[in-house]
Design a protein around this motif. Structure first.
Motif, PDB file in Angstrom:
ATOM      1  N   LEU A   1      30.899  29.699  54.781  1.00 58.02           N
ATOM      2  CA  LEU A   1      31.552  28.419  55.063  1.00 58.02           C
ATOM      3  C   LEU A   1      32.952  28.359  54.448  1.00 58.02           C
ATOM      4  CD1 LEU A   1      31.230  25.536  56.247  1.00 58.02           C
ATOM      5  CD2 LEU A   1      30.300  24.874  54.009  1.00 58.02           C
ATOM      6  N   TRP A   2      33.089  28.872  53.227  1.00 61.01           N
ATOM      7  CA  TRP A   2      34.372  28.816  52.513  1.00 61.01           C
ATOM      8  C   TRP A   2      35.224  30.064  52.742  1.00 61.01           C
ATOM      9  CZ3 TRP A   2      32.494  26.837  47.047  1.00 61.01           C
ATOM     10  CH2 TRP A   2      32.118  25.501  47.147  1.00 61.01           C
ATOM     11  N   ASN A   3      34.709  31.039  53.487  1.00 62.98           N
ATOM     12  CA  ASN A   3      35.410  32.295  53.760  1.00 62.98           C
ATOM     13  C   ASN A   3      35.862  32.977  52.467  1.00 62.98           C
ATOM     14  OD1 ASN A   3      36.473  34.384  55.306  1.00 62.98           O
ATOM     15  ND2 ASN A   3      38.464  33.385  55.492  1.00 62.98           N
ATOM     16  N   ILE A   4      34.879  33.257  51.596  1.00 61.18           N
ATOM     17  CA  ILE A   4      35.144  33.866  50.303  1.00 61.18           C
ATOM     18  C   ILE A   4      34.163  34.994  50.029  1.00 61.18           C
ATOM     19  CG2 ILE A   4      36.157  31.801  49.252  1.00 61.18           C
ATOM     20  CD1 ILE A   4      33.362  31.357  47.894  1.00 61.18           C
ATOM     21  N   VAL A   5      34.502  35.790  49.037  1.00 60.84           N
ATOM     22  CA  VAL A   5      33.620  36.813  48.481  1.00 60.84           C
ATOM     23  C   VAL A   5      33.613  36.586  46.978  1.00 60.84           C
ATOM     24  CG1 VAL A   5      33.298  39.298  48.114  1.00 60.84           C
ATOM     25  CG2 VAL A   5      34.203  38.469  50.304  1.00 60.84           C
ATOM     26  N   VAL A   6      32.439  36.537  46.374  1.00 62.72           N
ATOM     27  CA  VAL A   6      32.338  36.293  44.938  1.00 62.72           C
ATOM     28  C   VAL A   6      31.811  37.541  44.233  1.00 62.72           C
ATOM     29  CG1 VAL A   6      30.011  35.294  45.087  1.00 62.72           C
ATOM     30  CG2 VAL A   6      31.466  34.765  43.131  1.00 62.72           C
ATOM     31  N   ARG A   7      32.377  37.832  43.063  1.00 61.46           N
ATOM     32  CA  ARG A   7      31.920  38.966  42.261  1.00 61.46           C
ATOM     33  C   ARG A   7      32.019  38.604  40.781  1.00 61.46           C
ATOM     34  NH1 ARG A   7      30.079  39.990  46.293  1.00 61.46           N
ATOM     35  NH2 ARG A   7      30.198  41.848  47.549  1.00 61.46           N
ATOM     36  N   PRO A   8      30.918  38.715  40.062  1.00 63.25           N
ATOM     37  CA  PRO A   8      30.986  38.557  38.609  1.00 63.25           C
ATOM     38  C   PRO A   8      31.410  39.870  37.956  1.00 63.25           C
ATOM     39  CG  PRO A   8      28.707  38.779  39.301  1.00 63.25           C
ATOM     40  CD  PRO A   8      29.556  38.812  40.553  1.00 63.25           C
ATOM     41  N   GLU A   9      32.181  39.764  36.903  1.00 64.48           N
ATOM     42  CA  GLU A   9      32.539  40.897  36.053  1.00 64.48           C
ATOM     43  C   GLU A   9      33.052  42.119  36.807  1.00 64.48           C
ATOM     44  OE1 GLU A   9      29.541  41.679  33.110  1.00 64.48           O
ATOM     45  OE2 GLU A   9      29.192  39.552  32.799  1.00 64.48           O
ATOM     46  N   LEU A  10      34.008  41.903  37.687  1.00 56.57           N
ATOM     47  CA  LEU A  10      34.655  42.975  38.436  1.00 56.57           C
ATOM     48  C   LEU A  10      36.051  43.188  37.858  1.00 56.57           C
ATOM     49  CD1 LEU A  10      34.789  44.933  40.875  1.00 56.57           C
ATOM     50  CD2 LEU A  10      35.544  42.972  42.253  1.00 56.57           C
ATOM     51  N   ARG A  11      36.417  44.440  37.657  1.00 59.09           N
ATOM     52  CA  ARG A  11      37.739  44.748  37.100  1.00 59.09           C
ATOM     53  C   ARG A  11      38.853  44.298  38.032  1.00 59.09           C
ATOM     54  NH1 ARG A  11      37.031  50.852  34.470  1.00 59.09           N
ATOM     55  NH2 ARG A  11      35.730  50.146  32.725  1.00 59.09           N
ATOM     56  N   LEU A  12      39.879  43.731  37.414  1.00 67.60           N
ATOM     57  CA  LEU A  12      41.049  43.229  38.123  1.00 67.60           C
ATOM     58  C   LEU A  12      42.280  43.812  37.440  1.00 67.60           C
ATOM     59  CD1 LEU A  12      42.478  41.204  40.083  1.00 67.60           C
ATOM     60  CD2 LEU A  12      42.246  39.494  38.253  1.00 67.60           C
ATOM     61  N   GLN A  13      43.060  44.595  38.178  1.00 65.35           N
ATOM     62  CA  GLN A  13      44.286  45.159  37.606  1.00 65.35           C
ATOM     63  C   GLN A  13      45.389  44.128  37.757  1.00 65.35           C
ATOM     64  OE1 GLN A  13      45.566  48.991  39.104  1.00 65.35           O
ATOM     65  NE2 GLN A  13      47.081  49.191  37.477  1.00 65.35           N
ATOM     66  N   VAL A  14      45.767  43.520  36.628  1.00 65.80           N
ATOM     67  CA  VAL A  14      46.764  42.452  36.651  1.00 65.80           C
ATOM     68  C   VAL A  14      48.183  42.984  36.510  1.00 65.80           C
ATOM     69  CG1 VAL A  14      45.149  40.674  35.885  1.00 65.80           C
ATOM     70  CG2 VAL A  14      46.484  41.945  34.185  1.00 65.80           C
ATOM     71  N   SER A  15      48.340  44.196  35.979  1.00 62.63           N
ATOM     72  CA  SER A  15      49.631  44.878  35.885  1.00 62.63           C
ATOM     73  C   SER A  15      49.337  46.366  35.668  1.00 62.63           C
ATOM     74  CB  SER A  15      50.490  44.322  34.743  1.00 62.63           C
ATOM     75  OG  SER A  15      49.944  44.673  33.482  1.00 62.63           O
ATOM     76  N   SER A  16      50.380  47.183  35.592  1.00 65.89           N
ATOM     77  CA  SER A  16      50.160  48.628  35.494  1.00 65.89           C
ATOM     78  C   SER A  16      49.396  49.030  34.237  1.00 65.89           C
ATOM     79  CB  SER A  16      51.498  49.377  35.544  1.00 65.89           C
ATOM     80  OG  SER A  16      52.273  49.057  34.402  1.00 65.89           O
ATOM     81  N   GLN A  17      49.505  48.262  33.173  1.00 67.94           N
ATOM     82  CA  GLN A  17      48.855  48.601  31.901  1.00 67.94           C
ATOM     83  C   GLN A  17      47.827  47.567  31.450  1.00 67.94           C
ATOM     84  OE1 GLN A  17      49.389  51.538  29.967  1.00 67.94           O
ATOM     85  NE2 GLN A  17      50.273  52.115  31.942  1.00 67.94           N
ATOM     86  N   ARG A  18      47.388  46.721  32.380  1.00 63.20           N
ATOM     87  CA  ARG A  18      46.419  45.686  32.013  1.00 63.20           C
ATOM     88  C   ARG A  18      45.346  45.520  33.080  1.00 63.20           C
ATOM     89  NH1 ARG A  18      48.540  40.990  28.349  1.00 63.20           N
ATOM     90  NH2 ARG A  18      50.019  42.163  27.092  1.00 63.20           N
ATOM     91  N   PHE A  19      44.109  45.554  32.613  1.00 64.01           N
ATOM     92  CA  PHE A  19      42.949  45.304  33.456  1.00 64.01           C
ATOM     93  C   PHE A  19      42.144  44.201  32.782  1.00 64.01           C
ATOM     94  CE2 PHE A  19      44.291  49.484  34.500  1.00 64.01           C
ATOM     95  CZ  PHE A  19      43.927  49.729  35.810  1.00 64.01           C
ATOM     96  N   ARG A  20      41.778  43.220  33.537  1.00 64.82           N
ATOM     97  CA  ARG A  20      40.959  42.124  33.029  1.00 64.82           C
ATOM     98  C   ARG A  20      39.631  42.116  33.771  1.00 64.82           C
ATOM     99  NH1 ARG A  20      42.947  40.349  28.205  1.00 64.82           N
ATOM    100  NH2 ARG A  20      45.185  39.951  28.340  1.00 64.82           N
TER     101      ARG A  20
END
Length: 175
Positions: free
Chosen positions: A55-74
């Motif tokens: 309905l909301w056209n989304i995908v949800v994932r808990p605790e998935l790595r996100l590269q926020v910059s070249s030297q940072r992963f959250r």
């Protein structure tokens, strides 16, 4: 909490941590979690988003790595991607929403650096939920505007909407 030893991005990406850790400028940083209220909120938020995914056209994932910059992963507690967003093993494009749930050892100021990273990379909205205070906060856009404390968390321009009171009812009683 950093491990104290600097490692390369490649070494971080080849390593496995349980629970997964953030990576900031060469340091592996542990994340506070594992408490009942934290996992309860994480579980039910993921459930709500999964239930509304089509309905909301989304995908949800808990605790998935996100590269926020070249030297940072959250590693957000919960990440919500747009339904048409490119899916990757490690997300490298700004998601719609990142959610941080505070643990008893966390304080709002401690997670502020993560939130700045999310907003700088282009994440539309960030929610911070404090189960101890039974409060929810949201912020959108960079530069970071004032945090809005609210009982209903939303993402502007989308149908995404979560009322917090029913979630807080699932937590352990305050002592």
């Amino acid at each position: 909490m950093a491990t104290g030893t600097l490692i390369s991005v490649d070494e971080y990406l080849r390593s496995s941590y349980s629970p997964d850790c953030d990576y900031v400028d060469g340091e592996v940083q542990e994340r506070n979690l594992g408490e009942f209220d934290h996992t309860t909120l994480q579980h039910y938020l993921a459930f709500i988003f999964e239930t509304k995914a089509a309905l909301w056209n989304i995908v949800v994932r808990p605790e998935l790595r996100l590269q926020v910059s070249s030297q940072r992963f959250r590693v957000p507690d919960v990440m919500v991607l747009r339904g048409d967003q490119k899916l990757e093993q490690i997300i490298r494009h700004a998601p719609l929403l990142c959610i941080e749930i505070l643990s008893s050892e966390d304080r709002f100021g401690r997670v502020e650096e993560k939130i700045v990273d999310y907003l700088k990379m282009g994440v539309d909205t960030v929610w911070v939920i404090d189960p101890a205070a039974r409060q929810g906060y949201q912020c959108s856009g960079w530069p970071m505007r004032d945090w809005q404390r609210t009982g209903v968390l939303t993402v502007e321009g989308t149908p995404v909407r979560v009322e917090l009171a029913p979630l807080f009812e699932r937590l352990l009683p305050r002592t």
